[in-house]
Design a protein around this motif. Structure first.
Motif, PDB file in Angstrom:
ATOM      1  N   UNK A  64      46.434 -12.001  49.545  1.00 32.36           N
ATOM      2  CA  UNK A  64      46.814 -10.638  49.182  1.00 32.36           C
ATOM      3  C   UNK A  64      47.111 -10.533  47.687  1.00 32.36           C
ATOM      4  N   UNK A  65      47.726 -11.563  47.136  1.00 34.87           N
ATOM      5  CA  UNK A  65      48.003 -11.563  45.702  1.00 34.87           C
ATOM      6  C   UNK A  65      46.704 -11.446  44.911  1.00 34.87           C
ATOM      7  N   UNK A  66      45.716 -12.232  45.284  1.00 38.19           N
ATOM      8  CA  UNK A  66      44.428 -12.178  44.586  1.00 38.19           C
ATOM      9  C   UNK A  66      43.757 -10.813  44.768  1.00 38.19           C
ATOM     10  N   UNK A  67      43.784 -10.309  46.005  1.00 38.65           N
ATOM     11  CA  UNK A  67      43.166  -9.007  46.279  1.00 38.65           C
ATOM     12  C   UNK A  67      43.825  -7.902  45.456  1.00 38.65           C
ATOM     13  N   UNK A  68      45.155  -7.911  45.426  1.00 33.66           N
ATOM     14  CA  UNK A  68      45.882  -6.863  44.706  1.00 33.66           C
ATOM     15  C   UNK A  68      45.686  -6.980  43.199  1.00 33.66           C
ATOM     16  N   UNK A  69      45.582  -8.214  42.694  1.00 33.42           N
ATOM     17  CA  UNK A  69      45.315  -8.394  41.260  1.00 33.42           C
ATOM     18  C   UNK A  69      43.987  -7.740  40.876  1.00 33.42           C
ATOM     19  N   UNK A  70      42.990  -7.886  41.746  1.00 36.01           N
ATOM     20  CA  UNK A  70      41.683  -7.274  41.488  1.00 36.01           C
ATOM     21  C   UNK A  70      41.762  -5.753  41.565  1.00 36.01           C
ATOM     22  N   UNK A  71      42.563  -5.248  42.504  1.00 33.26           N
ATOM     23  CA  UNK A  71      42.633  -3.798  42.724  1.00 33.26           C
ATOM     24  C   UNK A  71      43.530  -3.083  41.721  1.00 33.26           C
ATOM     25  N   UNK A  72      44.666  -3.709  41.370  1.00 30.44           N
ATOM     26  CA  UNK A  72      45.675  -3.006  40.579  1.00 30.44           C
ATOM     27  C   UNK A  72      45.941  -3.636  39.216  1.00 30.44           C
ATOM     28  N   UNK A  73      45.272  -4.757  38.927  1.00 30.91           N
ATOM     29  CA  UNK A  73      45.493  -5.436  37.655  1.00 30.91           C
ATOM     30  C   UNK A  73      46.585  -6.474  37.768  1.00 30.91           C
ATOM     31  N   UNK A  74      46.353  -7.657  37.215  1.00 32.50           N
ATOM     32  CA  UNK A  74      47.290  -8.770  37.384  1.00 32.50           C
ATOM     33  C   UNK A  74      48.662  -8.482  36.781  1.00 32.50           C
ATOM     34  N   UNK A  75      48.731  -7.608  35.769  1.00 34.32           N
ATOM     35  CA  UNK A  75      50.033  -7.305  35.163  1.00 34.32           C
ATOM     36  C   UNK A  75      50.926  -6.500  36.101  1.00 34.32           C
ATOM     37  N   UNK A  76      50.329  -5.860  37.111  1.00 34.40           N
ATOM     38  CA  UNK A  76      51.093  -5.028  38.049  1.00 34.40           C
ATOM     39  C   UNK A  76      51.455  -5.754  39.339  1.00 34.40           C
ATOM     40  N   UNK A  77      51.042  -7.010  39.464  1.00 34.82           N
ATOM     41  CA  UNK A  77      51.212  -7.722  40.733  1.00 34.82           C
ATOM     42  C   UNK A  77      51.931  -9.046  40.506  1.00 34.82           C
ATOM     43  N   UNK A  78      52.897  -9.341  41.370  1.00 34.98           N
ATOM     44  CA  UNK A  78      53.597 -10.622  41.330  1.00 34.98           C
ATOM     45  C   UNK A  78      53.639 -11.238  42.711  1.00 34.98           C
ATOM     46  N   UNK A  79      54.023 -12.492  42.776  1.00 31.78           N
ATOM     47  CA  UNK A  79      54.130 -13.187  44.056  1.00 31.78           C
ATOM     48  C   UNK A  79      55.331 -14.120  44.027  1.00 31.78           C
ATOM     49  N   UNK A  80      56.103 -14.117  45.118  1.00 32.64           N
ATOM     50  CA  UNK A  80      57.261 -15.000  45.258  1.00 32.64           C
ATOM     51  C   UNK A  80      57.227 -15.575  46.668  1.00 32.64           C
ATOM     52  N   UNK A  81      57.009 -16.897  46.764  1.00 31.80           N
ATOM     53  CA  UNK A  81      56.930 -17.522  48.091  1.00 31.80           C
ATOM     54  C   UNK A  81      57.781 -18.778  48.199  1.00 31.80           C
ATOM     55  N   UNK A  82      58.741 -18.949  47.338  1.00 31.00           N
ATOM     56  CA  UNK A  82      59.570 -20.150  47.383  1.00 31.00           C
ATOM     57  C   UNK A  82      59.068 -21.202  46.428  1.00 31.00           C
ATOM     58  N   UNK A  83      57.822 -21.685  46.647  1.00 32.74           N
ATOM     59  CA  UNK A  83      57.265 -22.672  45.730  1.00 32.74           C
ATOM     60  C   UNK A  83      56.446 -22.015  44.621  1.00 32.74           C
ATOM     61  N   UNK A  84      56.286 -20.681  44.684  1.00 25.74           N
ATOM     62  CA  UNK A  84      55.560 -19.936  43.658  1.00 25.74           C
ATOM     63  C   UNK A  84      56.405 -18.754  43.220  1.00 25.74           C
ATOM     64  N   UNK A  85      56.451 -18.529  41.918  1.00 21.88           N
ATOM     65  CA  UNK A  85      57.093 -17.330  41.391  1.00 21.88           C
ATOM     66  C   UNK A  85      56.314 -16.892  40.156  1.00 21.88           C
ATOM     67  N   UNK A  86      55.382 -15.960  40.358  1.00 24.07           N
ATOM     68  CA  UNK A  86      54.557 -15.441  39.274  1.00 24.07           C
ATOM     69  C   UNK A  86      54.828 -13.951  39.105  1.00 24.07           C
ATOM     70  N   UNK A  87      55.198 -13.552  37.907  1.00 28.96           N
ATOM     71  CA  UNK A  87      55.422 -12.146  37.577  1.00 28.96           C
ATOM     72  C   UNK A  87      56.365 -11.476  38.588  1.00 28.96           C
ATOM     73  N   UNK A  88      57.557 -12.055  38.836  1.00 25.57           N
ATOM     74  CA  UNK A  88      58.442 -11.560  39.902  1.00 25.57           C
ATOM     75  C   UNK A  88      59.032 -10.175  39.661  1.00 25.57           C
TER      76      UNK A  88
END
Length: 639
Positions: A64-88
């Motif tokens: 979903x993170x990859x899909x949303x980055x393509x749809x809305x631009x990577x600057x508008x999307x972040x991901x937090x899953x415990x072992x990952x924290x990108x653009x929170x």
């Protein structure tokens, strides 16, 4: 937003979102629920507000993170899953449901600028191990936000929605869709019979039951059904099994099939080696093992594989160049990998404590992967039947029966209870009334549940987390250690954590996390590990004694040192290839364990109750372990 005409249920759902109502949607797999989630996200963005997308598994979160980055631009999307924290701090956040629940307690203010929260696979509330996380997320859901709950068919949807309405003050609607846009055709294999007839299946089931011998040639039967799939051009195919090792064994059995032409083989070769280079795994033996299968249009996928290799397989399958993939059931859970046909290798699976017939809901969750909207007129589902394993009547019940209702599995963690006690004191027991469990239960079950809550609080008092009706420092520390509260609380209060060096800290955390599989053999311990092993067992016996007195279930994990030598070597700079000599455990499990260690190190590092010296120690431990294949953020950045 899209060029195609929306279905009626999609239009009705969008109307509910426009009215600012929360919404629960029940629709078959592949019906188009994702379109509605995207609409909610876009409406949030139009109001300069954010949206949260939660999912039950990290693989789905990553997709979903990859899909949303393509749809809305990577600057508008972040991901937090415990072992990952990108653009929170991004307006659109993807997270596992556990992270969302934890944030509701730890940092409620982070949701002030969020409008919608999307709960994918909401029927996970029925999961015995993790369902409580979904239930608590809905119980403590912020009133200024709106929830969009997505699920496959739920027969007791009205009960579920009425419960939500009873605990929230805003409007909550329901939308039900029963029509599947791509219909399914079902075929059976029983002995020599392969076909769609129930009557012929019944006859074959009776005859084959009496002829079946222990040494029957199952490999030949596998080839028969795969030859049938290829002959009828029902490709691409997803072949589902319920055991990891079977995925590779079955791929080996169908190696004789020629599934790709010369141009497809060349395209596969180029894409495969590009991805291998991209993910920096060209020297991994598991990659070389997979290569000849891939070049023949075949792949396998399971949790024991390297995460990067699983990602490569998923991208290969999405390219439509892979014609046949053998996989475990997680491939069916929300990941957008539809095919023309699916095969069930068995109609029974392991459900927590033993094997049982597939639930109807699980069957259609998997079967729903067959049939690609816009590409196929129908999806094809093949069910392999072993008369010695399943009765004919059971097959009818699985395929033609009613979906199982969702049932609460409410069992609040110690961390949740500590948070609630800190906020409500002795009134926390009143919170149970808001649970789905209470809503569904008779008085006896309600009484038992409340007794269990009181017993857990009594244990927290006994172990020193609560004193004089308030949380102690130990209790406040433990409230942030979700899933590992009691053991980490003991290590913290006895200053053991502070005294560990960086490598030993990683090893102890790995031991607390690891859960042996059924046939795992405990390795002999190095002399240098024995003191740590003795310490963990002593603390665990102390904790378990209190839990057993109060009849708590499940009990706190014991702490297993199966990966001690591997994580010591990795922390000291070994290559991932070197770890093969340190443990027989599958490399995917090793990576998962190490990534969970990273998650715990981050929780420890961010605790306000540890010393500055210990914070620095956690940072050093993180640097030692969070590298190479273990670094989940690196994998996600590789696009």
């Amino acid at each position: 937003m899209h060029t195609f005409e929306y279905d009626d249920f999609q239009k009705r759902s969008m109307d509910c979102i426009d009215q600012n109502h929360s919404l629960v949607i029940s629709a078959p797999t592949g019906a188009g629920k994702t379109v509605i989630a995207e609409y909610a996200i876009e409406q949030s963005m139009k109001e300069s507000l954010g949206a949260i997308y939660t999912s039950p598994i990290k693989a789905l979160s990553n997709q979903k993170y990859r899909d949303f980055c393509k749809s809305y631009g990577s600057s508008n999307v972040g991901i937090v899953t415990g072992d990952i924290s990108l653009n929170p701090s991004a307006p659109i956040l993807v997270m596992t449901t556990e992270i969302f629940r934890n944030a509701l307690f730890d940092n409620h203010a982070r949701f002030n600028s969020q409008k919608w929260a999307i709960f994918d696979e909401i029927h996970y509330i029925d999961d015995i191990e993790r369902g409580t996380v979904w239930e608590e997320s809905l119980m403590f859901f912020p009133e200024h936000m709106r929830m969009l709950c997505l699920s496959a068919t739920i027969p007791n949807l009205d009960e579920f929605v009425q419960w939500l309405k009873s605990i929230h003050s805003h409007s909550i609607d329901r939308v039900v869709e029963t029509h599947r846009p791509v219909p399914l055709s079902t075929y059976f294999q029983c002995g020599p019979y392969i076909g769609p007839s129930w009557k012929k299946l019944k006859k074959a089931h009776h005859e084959f039951f009496h002829r079946l011998q222990k040494n029957n040639n199952k490999e030949l039967q596998t080839r028969n059904i795969l030859d049938k799939v290829v002959k009828d051009n029902h490709l691409p195919l997803i072949y589902f099994v319920f055991a990891r090792k079977l995925t590779e064994a079955l791929a080996q059995q169908c190696y004789h099939l020629k599934l790709v032409n010369s141009s497809e083989k060349e395209a596969l070769k180029n894409l495969f080696f590009d991805l291998v280079e991209k993910y920096e795994v060209s020297n991994e033996p598991s990659v070389k093992k997979l290569e000849p299968f891939v070049l023949n249009g075949i792949a396998y996928h399971h949790a024991g594989m390297l995460p990067s290799l699983k990602e490569i397989v998923e991208q290969l399958f999405a390219s439509r160049l892979i014609k046949m993939i053998f996989t475990t059931e997680t491939f069916a859970l929300g990941i957008n990998m539809p095919a023309k046909a699916v095969v069930f290798d068995d109609l029974r699976k392991f459900y927590g404590i033993g094997f049982d017939d597939l639930r109807t809901r699980d069957y259609y969750q998997i079967a729903g992967r067959a049939g690609r909207r816009g590409l196929d007129k129908e999806g094809h589902v093949y069910a392999r039947v072993n008369p010695r394993r399943i009765r004919y009547a059971s097959i009818q019940k699985i395929i033609n029966g009613n979906y199982e209702p969702i049932k609460s599995q409410f069992n609040s963690s110690y961390a949740t209870l500590l948070h609630l006690y800190d906020k409500f004191g002795e009134k926390l027991y009143d919170i149970y009334v808001s649970s789905f469990h209470c809503y569904q239960s008779n008085k006896k079950r309600q009484k038992n549940a409340q007794r269990d809550l009181r017993n857990k609080v009594a244990i927290l008092e006994k172990l020193g987390h609560i004193e004089k009706k308030r949380l102690t420092v130990k209790g406040k520390f433990s409230s942030q250690m979700y899933g590992y509260e009691l053991m980490l609380g003991e290590l913290f209060s006895k200053n053991i954590l502070e005294d560990l060096d960086e490598v030993s800290l990683n090893m102890i955390l790995s031991a607390l996390i690891y859960e042996p599989r059924k046939r795992d053999i405990s390795p002999p311990l190095k002399a240098s590990f024995k003191e740590s092993h003795k310490l963990i067992r002593k603390l665990n016996r102390y904790v378990l004694r209190e839990e057993q007195r109060k009849e708590i279930s499940p009990l706190t994990r014991q702490g297993y040192f199966h990966l001690a030598e591997a994580i010591e070597a990795w922390s000291n700079g070994s290559t991932f290839l070197d770890l093969e000599t340190k443990t027989p455990i599958e490399e995917g499990e090793v990576v998962r364990n190490f990534r969970m260690v990273i998650q715990l190190l981050r929780l420890l590092k961010n605790s306000p109750y540890v010393s500055p010296q210990f914070v620095k120690k956690c940072q050093k431990s993180l640097k030692l372990i969070n590298r190479g294949e273990v670094n989940a953020e690196r994998q996600l950045r590789t696009q």
